[in-house]
Design a protein around this motif. Structure first.
Motif, PDB file in Angstrom:
ATOM      1  N   ALA A   1      11.647 114.506  27.654  1.00 14.09           N
ATOM      2  CA  ALA A   1      12.173 115.812  27.258  1.00 14.09           C
ATOM      3  C   ALA A   1      13.380 115.663  26.341  1.00 14.09           C
ATOM      4  O   ALA A   1      13.497 116.355  25.322  1.00 14.09           O
ATOM      5  CB  ALA A   1      12.537 116.613  28.498  1.00 14.09           C
ATOM      6  N   ILE A   2      14.265 114.748  26.684  1.00 16.49           N
ATOM      7  CA  ILE A   2      15.477 114.569  25.879  1.00 16.49           C
ATOM      8  C   ILE A   2      15.125 114.105  24.477  1.00 16.49           C
ATOM      9  O   ILE A   2      15.614 114.643  23.474  1.00 16.49           O
ATOM     10  CB  ILE A   2      16.425 113.564  26.569  1.00 16.49           C
ATOM     11  CG1 ILE A   2      16.975 114.170  27.869  1.00 16.49           C
ATOM     12  CG2 ILE A   2      17.561 113.169  25.639  1.00 16.49           C
ATOM     13  CD1 ILE A   2      17.719 113.186  28.741  1.00 16.49           C
ATOM     14  N   VAL A   3      14.262 113.106  24.371  1.00 10.06           N
ATOM     15  CA  VAL A   3      13.916 112.568  23.051  1.00 10.06           C
ATOM     16  C   VAL A   3      13.074 113.558  22.265  1.00 10.06           C
ATOM     17  O   VAL A   3      13.212 113.678  21.045  1.00 10.06           O
ATOM     18  CB  VAL A   3      13.203 111.212  23.193  1.00 10.06           C
ATOM     19  CG1 VAL A   3      12.780 110.681  21.828  1.00 10.06           C
ATOM     20  CG2 VAL A   3      14.115 110.214  23.890  1.00 10.06           C
ATOM     21  N   ALA A   4      12.186 114.302  22.952  1.00 10.12           N
ATOM     22  CA  ALA A   4      11.390 115.308  22.248  1.00 10.12           C
ATOM     23  C   ALA A   4      12.304 116.357  21.619  1.00 10.12           C
ATOM     24  O   ALA A   4      12.099 116.768  20.463  1.00 10.12           O
ATOM     25  CB  ALA A   4      10.404 115.963  23.208  1.00 10.12           C
ATOM     26  N   ARG A   5      13.310 116.791  22.353  1.00 10.24           N
ATOM     27  CA  ARG A   5      14.256 117.755  21.782  1.00 10.24           C
ATOM     28  C   ARG A   5      15.008 117.145  20.606  1.00 10.24           C
ATOM     29  O   ARG A   5      15.283 117.803  19.612  1.00 10.24           O
ATOM     30  CB  ARG A   5      15.233 118.231  22.863  1.00 10.24           C
ATOM     31  CG  ARG A   5      14.600 119.126  23.918  1.00 10.24           C
ATOM     32  CD  ARG A   5      15.646 119.859  24.740  1.00 10.24           C
ATOM     33  NE  ARG A   5      16.456 118.952  25.537  1.00 10.24           N
ATOM     34  CZ  ARG A   5      16.178 118.603  26.788  1.00 10.24           C
ATOM     35  NH1 ARG A   5      15.088 119.066  27.380  1.00 10.24           N
ATOM     36  NH2 ARG A   5      16.975 117.789  27.456  1.00 10.24           N
ATOM     37  N   GLU A   6      15.319 115.850  20.755  1.00 10.46           N
ATOM     38  CA  GLU A   6      16.046 115.186  19.676  1.00 10.46           C
ATOM     39  C   GLU A   6      15.215 115.129  18.397  1.00 10.46           C
ATOM     40  O   GLU A   6      15.743 115.260  17.290  1.00 10.46           O
ATOM     41  CB  GLU A   6      16.454 113.779  20.123  1.00 10.46           C
ATOM     42  CG  GLU A   6      17.386 113.085  19.164  1.00 10.46           C
ATOM     43  CD  GLU A   6      18.059 111.881  19.795  1.00 10.46           C
ATOM     44  OE1 GLU A   6      18.621 111.085  19.030  1.00 10.46           O
ATOM     45  OE2 GLU A   6      18.019 111.747  21.034  1.00 10.46           O
TER      46      GLU A   6
END
Length: 787
Positions: A747-752
């Motif tokens: 989730a964190i990297v997808a948002r990034e």
């Protein structure tokens, strides 16, 4: 040597002589359960006839010796002659993990001495049918070690018959009794020829009934054999209530006697219930866990993301208790909480069977936690954690241990390597204990600030921009992808020397990264499976290396009227930098703390190689079925006594069979962890992880070796993710994951990267299919069909 003996002469310990079915039935007879009288033609009789032959054709024409014929005829006469049921009973069937259901033959309503002898011969021959051979091969059972007995019982001309499970085979509920019944002999139910009556008896005594259709009825024919009738003949329409009560009672008693849920064949005739077979239920889901509280659900979400595959015994005795999971438990304990990451896996027959929702418990030390938390936050700055002498000493120790030549070590020295690798990790937990408070305080401070400023929606975006070892690795992979594209390296054989050197340098730096799980030692690392890295490089070919979002969130925050003052703006910039440093600490400490894992894995595989060479294992990887204590108990692999070698081989075989049995069984019902969302017309739903919406064709990627299948613009659908998967986000239009939550790596990297992400769907990989065009809404958590 016994050739033939009555059923009551055998018990559960007589597997080698009576086979699985005979041993279990004998055990029931000895304990006065209602089993039809009978006898066993033992495995000694089979060995006498087989004489090294292993084809079905041989047994169909072989003539038993006079002594054996006389023994069978005498036992048949003592039984009273007449109609009998003749059932195969191999030494590798009706066991925990190896039911062998339907793999060997059964003959019903056999009448007469000659027909009985023919049925016995055909049962022997059924050990060598193509299906039985293939089934044994699948379970890794050595054909040379298998023998077969034959059970002969007085025939029960059933009015109703079927199968009873002493636990619900679908939900795993041990309190329910499930009964399938139909008219005539139970073969119609067992072989799936009918839609049976279905009864579910609840612990309260309530019975749910679903009528069957009785498409066919099997009955004994006059003179022998059976006939199939197209409609139900005379007999009760459904089981009488007293028969249901008796069956349920017998089922619970049999399960209690054997100590595990049972699969029981039964018959009802003349007002009496008869038990025809009992064996352990296989592929049974773990018991339902009930309703989880929010903390349990959150912890299970993390654990399921970390456990994409079933741990092996070697995992349970090495990296699981002493690696990252053990480290997290130590960190939680330091803050006064126990039970969060300990004892969450249950084993059965030496194999992990169930994920048990953790129940964290506060201790009295929690009262002083706020003071310790603040003190550590002030003393230990996450932005400077790599300057800590403990960390530098740790890196040096890992490098020294990794440089040792495992192949040249004596066995005694090699045995000490796993403990040495694990010992490196334990003190490193102190670094997390010391620096996590600073991370937590920085994140909390920024969250409070944006809330007070009315900019809560910017919080997640403000955390972007932290340089981590994951972003470094992803950037390097993108660079390698560009190099591969320019040189044609991915399609060249041999690979161009310049690209090969760059790839080797990458693996030297990042090769300890896990492919599937950071808390297991058995899955390969990137260095162990370079094809995984090549798959990532192939997927990234043609993708611009700069795909991340800019720092617009900070610019938008700084335009807030309250932050016109340079001093306030500078303070907020420092707070954002501190929060990003905390995020980087979380990511980079994980990256560093897994460095001893490859040393541990290589030392275990070297032990496996030596055990293979000694004839104990078939493959070096079979060592994963053993526990570390079992390996450490081997004083010298070169002089291992035959008895110890055989015991280890049998342990490995039994656990491998059990693992194969559980291959389709989840550690926990995903629906208990990921609540069913209201989907409306959506295909699947989960936790929204941000990123807006995107439309594209589905590409289901189930494991790292499939990375190269992802194409630009695909919607990545996967069962789990970890940092090793995140380079794919540079190519994907969106990501949909069975597990995980909004705070997971995915989730964190997808948002990034600015792509929509939906986490914790529980079933996306089962529902969505390759090529299906969908729209992923990362704000609502819905995945809908698209033209």
């Amino acid at each position: 040597m016994k050739l033939v003996a009555p059923l009551n002469a055998f018990g559960r310990g007589d597997l080698a002589l009576a086979g699985g079915k005979g041993a279990n039935l004998g055990e029931l007879v000895q304990n006065v359960f209602p089993v039809p009288d009978g006898f066993v033609v033992t495995t000694h009789a089979y060995e006498l006839v087989a004489q090294g032959h292993d084809t079905r054709a041989y047994f169909e024409q072989v003539q038993p010796s006079g002594e054996l014929r006389q023994a069978i005829a005498g036992a048949y006469a003592e039984l009273g002659g007449g109609a009998v049921a003749v059932r195969s009973s191999a030494t590798a069937e009706d066991l925990p993990g190896a039911a062998f259901a339907g793999q060997q033959d059964t003959y019903l309503n056999v009448v007469g001495e000659q027909d009985l002898l023919d049925a016995v011969r055909r049962c022997w021959g059924s050990l060598w049918t193509d299906r039985a051979i293939a089934y044994r091969a699948k379970l890794g059972i050595d054909a040379a070690e298998v023998r077969i007995a034959v059970v002969v019982q007085r025939m029960v001309e059933a009015e109703l018959a079927g199968v009873m499970f002493t636990a619900d085979p679908i939900s795993g509920d041990r309190g329910r009794i499930v009964i399938d019944a139909s008219s005539g002999l139970g073969e119609a139910v067992v072989s799936g020829l009918v839609t049976p009556d279905h009864y579910v008896i609840h612990p309260s005594g309530r019975t749910d009934f679903t009528p069957g259709r009785r498409e066919v009825v099997i009955r004994g024919a006059a003179g022998g054999g059976v006939v199939h009738q197209s409609a139900a003949g005379p007999g009760p329409e459904r089981l009488p209530e007293r028969a249901l009560v008796e069956l349920a009672r017998l089922g619970r008693e049999v399960a209690a006697h054997f100590g595990r849920p049972q699969d029981i064949e039964w018959a009802y005739a003349g007002g009496r219930v008869h038990l025809l077979q009992a064996r352990p239920m296989t592929a049974l889901p773990p018991p339902p866990v009930g309703r989880l509280n929010p903390i349990q659900r959150r912890l299970c979400t993390i654990l399921l993301e970390y456990l994409p595959e079933r741990p092996y015994p070697i995992d349970m005795s090495t990296w699981l208790p002493d690696g990252p999971a053990g480290l997290m438990a130590k960190v939680m304990d330091s803050f006064g909480v126990v039970g969060a990451f300990e004892g969450f896996l249950r084993e059965e027959d030496g194999v992990v069977y169930q994920l048990i929702p953790p129940t964290p418990r506060p201790t009295v030390r929690m009262l002083g936690m706020p003071f310790r938390f603040v003190a550590k936050a002030r003393r230990y700055d996450p932005a400077r954690w790599t300057e800590d002498r403990r960390f530098r000493d740790y890196l040096g120790a890992v490098k020294e241990l990794a440089a040792r030549d495992l192949t040249a070590m004596p066995w005694a020295t090699l045995l000490r390597m796993p403990r040495q690798a694990l010992a490196l990790v334990r003190p490193v937990a102190d670094l997390r204990i010391d620096y996590l408070p600073g991370t937590g305080l920085a994140l909390l401070r920024l969250l409070v600030a944006v809330r007070l400023l009315g900019r809560r929606e910017l919080f997640a975006d403000l955390l972007y921009g932290a340089r981590t070892r994951t972003t470094d690795a992803n950037a390097e992979l993108a660079r390698l992808a560009g190099l591969a594209e320019r040189t044609g390296a991915l399609d060249a054989d041999p690979m161009p020397a310049a690209f090969a050197a760059e790839l080797a340098a990458f693996l030297d730096e990042y090769g300890h990264r896990e492919t599937s799980s950071p808390i297991l030692v058995t899955p390969p690392t990137w260095a162990d499976a370079p094809e995984t890295v090549l798959g990532l490089i192939r997927a990234l070919a043609g993708v611009p290396s700069e795909h991340q979002k800019d720092d617009g969130a900070l610019d938008r925050l700084l335009r807030h009227p309250f932050l016109r003052s340079k001093r306030r703006r500078a303070r907020v910039v420092r707070w954002v930098a501190a929060a990003r440093a905390g995020v980087a600490f979380r990511e980079d400490s994980h990256f560093s703390f897994t460095m001893p894992q490859p040393v541990l894995r290589r030392s275990l595989l070297e032990m496996g190689r030596r055990l293979r060479d000694a004839g104990v294992l078939d493959r070096p990887e079979d060592v994963f079925h053993l526990r570390l204590e079992e390996l450490e108990a081997i004083p010298d692999v070169a002089e291992l006594p035959c008895a110890d070698s055989g015991r280890l081989r049998e342990t490995v075989r039994a656990r491998a069979v059990k693992r194969e049995e559980l291959s389709g069984v989840r550690l926990i019902d995903p629906a208990a962890v990921f609540p069913v969302h209201e989907t409306g017309d959506a295909l699947v739903a989960g936790a929204p992880a941000g990123g807006g919406t995107a439309t594209g064709p589905v590409k289901v990627i189930r494991e790292p070796k499939e990375f190269g299948r992802l194409e630009a613009g695909d919607v990545l659908v996967c069962p789990y993710t970890n940092p090793s998967w995140t380079p794919l986000f540079q190519r994907a239009a969106a990501v949909v994951v069975d597990t995980g939550g909004a705070a997971s790596h995915a989730a964190i990297v997808a948002r990034e990267y600015g792509i929509p992400a939906v986490m914790g769907t529980g079933q996306a990989t089962a529902v969505l299919r390759d090529g299906q065009v969908v729209t992923v809404n990362g704000d609502t958590g819905l995945v809908t069909g698209a033209p």
